[in-house]
Write a protein that holds these residues in place. Structure first.
Motif: not given
Length: 181
Positions: A123-125, A73-80, A95-98
């Motif tokens: 944020n529901g992720y 996964h690429q890192d990003h400055e922006d959390d969103h 996602l539902k089962n993790s």
């Protein structure tokens, strides 16, 4: 035991050290399946994605996880944006089962008592998360600063490779510094 759920663990593992191994053992005690998301290497990191993937594949096989996936996964400055990119790696079922795994050190908690990965559950992720408290404060960053002093903290299988990469990098740096003296 969470038989059908996936533990999702995010980190750079530069290098994978004994603290990481303790967390992976805790994950194995509670989950049959794990997804490890490797952050992209930063300047000064010793191991490529492939190095880390090979090692983690070996460990997950040794620990007899039913299913395991190693992703990058690429890192990003922006959390969103960062969170959105992580979520795009998964389908709805996963996602539902993790369960998001947070390995927490005191220094990772902000003034509000929040961990930086709480953003993903707030944020529901991810529907749920599990926090594993890391007892010692030694980090991979500390190990990279002084690999010789902290070599016992590097996973035993990686010590020789880690020191070789450290020595080669320092010889390279010293050679180039000598050109400008």
């Amino acid at each position: 035991m969470n038989e059908n759920k996936y533990a999702v663990w995010i980190g750079r593992f530069q290098p994978f050290h004994v603290g990481h191994e303790r967390i992976l053992n805790k994950i194995r005690e509670e989950f049959n399946n794990v997804i490890i998301i490797l952050g992209t290497p930063q300047i000064g990191d010793r191991f490529s994605f492939e190095d880390r993937k090979i090692f983690l594949n070996f460990l997950c096989t040794e620990m007899q996880f039913t299913k395991f996936y190693i992703l990058t996964h690429q890192d990003h400055e922006d959390d969103h944006k960062w969170a959105y990119e992580i979520v795009k790696l998964f389908n709805w079922f996963i996602l539902k089962n993790s369960v998001l795994i947070k390995s927490i050190k005191k220094k990772d908690i902000n003034e509000d008592g929040k961990h930086y990965l709480d953003f993903l559950t707030d944020n529901g992720y991810f529907k749920e998360s599990v926090a594993y408290i890391v007892e010692d404060e030694l980090s991979a960053k500390d190990i990279r600063k002084d690999p010789v002093k902290n070599i016992d903290s590097v996973h035993p299988y990686l010590r020789k490779m880690f020191l070789n990469k450290y020595v080669k990098r320092n010889q390279y740096v010293e050679h180039h510094r000598s050109l400008f003296r």
